[in-house]
Design an enzyme around this catalytic site. Structure first.
Site, PDB file in Angstrom:
ATOM      1  N   THR A  97       7.490  -2.038  30.821  1.00  0.00           N
ATOM      2  CA  THR A  97       8.284  -1.068  30.744  1.00  0.00           C
ATOM      3  C   THR A  97       8.983  -1.200  31.266  1.00  0.00           C
ATOM      4  O   THR A  97      10.141   0.327  31.163  1.00  0.00           O
ATOM      5  CB  THR A  97       7.252   0.135  30.445  1.00  0.00           C
ATOM      6  OG1 THR A  97       6.828   0.294  31.794  1.00  0.00           O
ATOM      7  CG2 THR A  97       5.744   0.121  29.809  1.00  0.00           C
ATOM      8  N   GLY A 129      -0.325  -3.470  33.137  1.00  0.00           N
ATOM      9  CA  GLY A 129      -1.541  -4.591  32.671  1.00  0.00           C
ATOM     10  C   GLY A 129      -2.325  -4.024  33.979  1.00  0.00           C
ATOM     11  O   GLY A 129      -3.935  -5.094  33.900  1.00  0.00           O
ATOM     12  N   GLU A 159      -4.840  -2.377  34.067  1.00  0.00           N
ATOM     13  CA  GLU A 159      -6.172  -1.035  33.497  1.00  0.00           C
ATOM     14  C   GLU A 159      -6.395  -2.227  32.696  1.00  0.00           C
ATOM     15  O   GLU A 159      -7.691  -2.164  32.076  1.00  0.00           O
ATOM     16  CB  GLU A 159      -5.679   0.195  32.327  1.00  0.00           C
ATOM     17  CG  GLU A 159      -5.592   1.064  33.371  1.00  0.00           C
ATOM     18  CD  GLU A 159      -4.258   1.321  34.153  1.00  0.00           C
ATOM     19  OE1 GLU A 159      -3.542   1.081  34.272  1.00  0.00           O
ATOM     20  OE2 GLU A 159      -4.341   2.194  35.610  1.00  0.00           O
ATOM     21  N   THR A 205      -0.392  -4.242  39.876  1.00  0.00           N
ATOM     22  CA  THR A 205       0.532  -4.568  39.192  1.00  0.00           C
ATOM     23  C   THR A 205       1.789  -3.773  39.268  1.00  0.00           C
ATOM     24  O   THR A 205       2.366  -2.627  39.487  1.00  0.00           O
ATOM     25  CB  THR A 205       0.887  -4.607  37.243  1.00  0.00           C
ATOM     26  OG1 THR A 205      -0.110  -3.301  36.996  1.00  0.00           O
ATOM     27  CG2 THR A 205      -0.251  -5.520  36.940  1.00  0.00           C
ATOM     28  N   ASP A 222      -6.950   5.093  40.327  1.00  0.00           N
ATOM     29  CA  ASP A 222      -5.890   5.195  40.081  1.00  0.00           C
ATOM     30  C   ASP A 222      -4.427   5.551  40.560  1.00  0.00           C
ATOM     31  O   ASP A 222      -3.534   5.567  39.764  1.00  0.00           O
ATOM     32  CB  ASP A 222      -5.548   5.228  38.766  1.00  0.00           C
ATOM     33  CG  ASP A 222      -4.688   4.350  37.511  1.00  0.00           C
ATOM     34  OD1 ASP A 222      -3.999   3.694  37.997  1.00  0.00           O
ATOM     35  OD2 ASP A 222      -4.087   5.895  36.378  1.00  0.00           O
TER      36      ASP A 222
HETATM   37 CA    CA Z   1      -2.291   2.824  37.011  1.00  0.00          CA
END
Ligand code: CA
Length: 703
Positions: A179, A195, A197, A254, A318
């Site tokens: 993206t 990616g 997750e 990532t 996260d």
């Molecule tokens: Ca993430």
């Protein structure tokens, strides 16, 4: 002559034309042009290589910005979220839109010159965490480069939009998506992938600008030690993952957004994403998990490791460090230093030495509950024991949450005020560890219990969550690590910023307003109703002596699709995704807004059993909520399942979730089959849960 010139360049020892590099271009958009950042053009994602997003233009300034009006606009064929910053070269505006499409416009008139559609399969969405977005293209030589959601690097002819080459550059198209905007460094195209997750091993790679061949690749997390390590950095990192078999799920880390090539140091700085899975107990992960949630620097020619700074050790929230990295020359304690500035998801603003990665200072630019502070010498956070939810066995309400105190929305650094303008999110998120979690073939691999912390069907609780969720434009002094001023917004997930030498900061917001503020004081000087929320960052350029400001409108990304009751707190209407271009004295107007055409909330009566609802809630949270919203409360991009015709009959929902009838077709929907993870009984439980949820919300007065 040209061949000779290339050969001559390759003889230079530094050009490294063999294994590690291709020759820099000598015509079209060159490295020297990008480095010079001509004031009337916008040649790379962050305007200049330092990614400051500061324009020296002053034709539009704090004295005349009130006369700004719509010069032209272009409606897009998709209502999906728009995250791109357009580029401008030689009177042509190049922009990527949702589904990785690219368009070129006459920058003065808005006439469409060409468009390119990579035809990304719509079912790619199931492995993209956060909408079908794309953040921009790169210009180099006579080409335009775009990374596609399904993992291709595509080079287009700048004049015609015809494909020069395309290559799948991700390790596989099941777990990786692109993206981010590619960047350029001396004949190389730099891009990573998202990616973390899913089942991804993070990396940043450099590709030959003429062929797409890979020149170097730096992994951000180690692979299976049994296969040997690619380099010493991987060997060192492998000691920070405890006894887990982290490589089985990829490990994450990532590089999905920030990449900064800095000629001042000949380094590439990039941000890395979360460790995988989020919940460390899900695979027995212990330790810092290097190099996740970090800034890493590698040699621009070879990809060799130079330094790293980990912002969030043992990440379990996260807290990607993928937000834009800005380089600057600043006076710090009477010393001129080349520094990097960073405002990642975790809520702290960092200043590091650009050459060594040495920690200089940090300050909390947003409220946070996951630490008790930062070690002022090392920059290491002191983690709040309560935040280790997998150890306490209790849910933890963290500020910020996975959406981040600041995510990919670009900040800007004004060389005039010395301030950084940060689009900040002020929002909480509950975290809870899943028990007896196992990986699956499809969907998120986070090890979280989403059902336990899903939004309750309780009016007061929902109103409380909404009230506590806001956003702000924060002007931050990076040297003092102190806020200078702020503008507050109804909700989070507002647009990226542009600052200019005209003492202006431009920003669109989730309320559907594009505005200009004075850069020194934050006074609102001008605004325009965009009819749609804005998350992208504006840019500016000149044609024939006139200054233009351009921005993509169209709300979306993770906050729309996954966050439930707070998803559309501010911009509570459907997107009309568009490119908007402004100049002084223009009088253009947008067409009147259309009706929503939303299906009524009119579910069948609930006749299921409580145990079906409990089981359905669990499966929904794990497999469905990331696109259809926490507690089935969706944004506007994906279908509202509480209103769907498919919940009226068991066969109906089964045909979609098991048989995949909405995967293909003339108007591709992209809803894939989940039969590898869900049984027909699971699907019926999800249906009963959705019927229950729809009736609860109808009882709360929703129409
Ligand atoms: Ca993430």
């Amino acid at each position: 002559m040209r061949l000779k010139l290339l050969a001559a360049i390759c003889l230079l020892p530094l050009a490294a034309c063999g294994k590690h590099g291709s020759a820099p271009v000598t015509e079209g958009v060159t490295d020297a042009m990008i480095a010079a950042a001509p004031e009337g053009e916008w040649l790379t994602y962050g305007r200049d290589l330092a990614e400051q997003r500061f324009s020296p233009l002053t034709l539009i300034n704090d004295a005349n910005v009130g006369q700004l009006g719509l010069a032209w606009s272009h409606d897009l064929e998709t209502a999906r979220g728009q995250e791109a910053t357009p580029l401008m070269h030689d009177g042509v505006l190049y922009v990527s839109t949702a589904w990785s499409m690219v368009k070129a416009f006459d920058a003065k008139t808005g006439a469409l010159k060409w468009e390119y559609d990579p035809k990304v399969p719509r079912e790619t969405l199931v492995r993209a965490c956060c909408d079908a977005v794309n953040r921009g293209v790169a210009l180099y030589g006579d080409k335009v480069y775009v990374g596609t959601l399904d993992g291709r690097l595509v080079a287009l002819d700048q004049k015609t939009g015809k494909v020069a080459f395309e290559k799948v550059v991700v390790p596989n198209q099941k777990d990786y998506t692109i993206t981010g905007a590619p960047r350029v460094a001396k004949g190389k195209i730099l891009i990573g992938a998202g990616g973390s997750e899913y089942k991804a091993r993070g990396y940043l790679a450099a590709y030959d600008a003429q062929t797409g061949d890979e020149l170097w690749k730096f992994h951000t997390v180690p692979g299976n030690p049994a296969d040997g390590f690619e380099n010493k950095a991987m060997e060192a990192a492998a000691k920070t993952w405890g006894n887990s078999k982290w490589w089985e799920l990829g490990g994450g880390g990532t590089v999905w957004d920030s990449i900064t090539y800095d000629p001042a140091t000949n380094l590439v700085y990039f941000g890395t994403g979360n460790a995988e899975p989020w919940n460390p107990a899900a695979n027995g992960r212990e330790g810092d998990s290097l190099y996740t949630s970090s800034i890493v620097a590698v040699d621009a020619d070879t990809g060799e490791y130079k330094w790293h700074f980990q912002e969030t050790p043992e990440d379990r929230w996260d807290f990607d460090s993928d937000a834009q990295i800005t380089a600057a020359d600043l006076d710090v304690n009477g010393q001129k230093r080349r520094v990097v500035l960073h405002a990642p998801k975790n809520g702290y603003f960092y200043m590091l030495d650009a050459k060594s990665g040495q920690f200089i200072s940090a300050g909390a630019f947003a409220p946070q509950t996951w630490t008790t502070g930062i070690d002022p010498k090392t920059g290491r956070p002191q983690i709040n024991p309560e935040a280790k939810y997998e150890k306490t066995g209790k849910p933890f309400l963290s500020v910020p949450g996975a959406g981040g105190a600041h995510s990919w929305q670009p900040m800007s650094f004004s060389q005039k005020t010395g301030l950084v303008y940060i689009p900040a999110n002020l929002a909480a998120m509950p975290y809870a560890a899943a028990k007896d979690w196992k990986p699956s073939d499809i969907g998120f691999q986070t090890g979280m219990d989403g059902a336990l912390v899903a939004a309750p069907a309780d009016k007061a609780a929902r109103e409380g969550a909404k009230a506590a969720t806001t956003g702000a434009l924060i002007a931050w002094d990076p040297v003092k690590q102190k806020e200078a001023w702020r503008v507050t917004f109804t909700g989070p997930w507002n647009g990226g910023t542009l600052s200019t030498a005209g003492n202006l900061v431009f920003q669109g917001n989730a309320d559907g307003v594009f505005a200009a503020y004075s850069a020194d004081k934050g006074a609102k000087l001008w605004s325009f109703p965009t009819q749609t929320g804005v998350i992208a960052a504006p840019m500016t350029y000149t044609v024939d002596g006139e200054q233009y400001v351009a921005v993509m409108a169209g709300w979306g990304g993770v906050w729309d699709v996954a966050t439930g009751v707070v998803a559309r707190k501010s911009a509570g209407h459907y997107n009309i995704s568009r490119l908007l271009v402004f100049k002084l004295g223009a009088k253009g107007a947008l067409p009147a807004m259309k009706d929503l055409n939303q299906l009524p909330l009119d579910p069948p009566p609930f006749t299921g059993k409580p145990e079906q609802v409990a089981a359905g809630a669990d499966k929904f949270a794990r497999y469905c909520s990331v696109c259809h919203g926490d507690a089935a409360l969706p944004g506007t991009l994906n279908p509202d399942l509480r209103r769907s015709q498919y919940i009226f009959a068991a066969e109906g929902i089964r045909s979609v979730v098991i048989d995949g009838v909405l995967m293909h077709g003339d108007n591709p929907k992209g809803m894939v089959s989940f039969k590898s993870a869900l049984s027909p009984d699971d699907v019926e439980n999800i249906r009963q849960y959705l019927i229950k949820r729809a009736n609860e919300d109808k009882a709360l007065g929703e129409k």
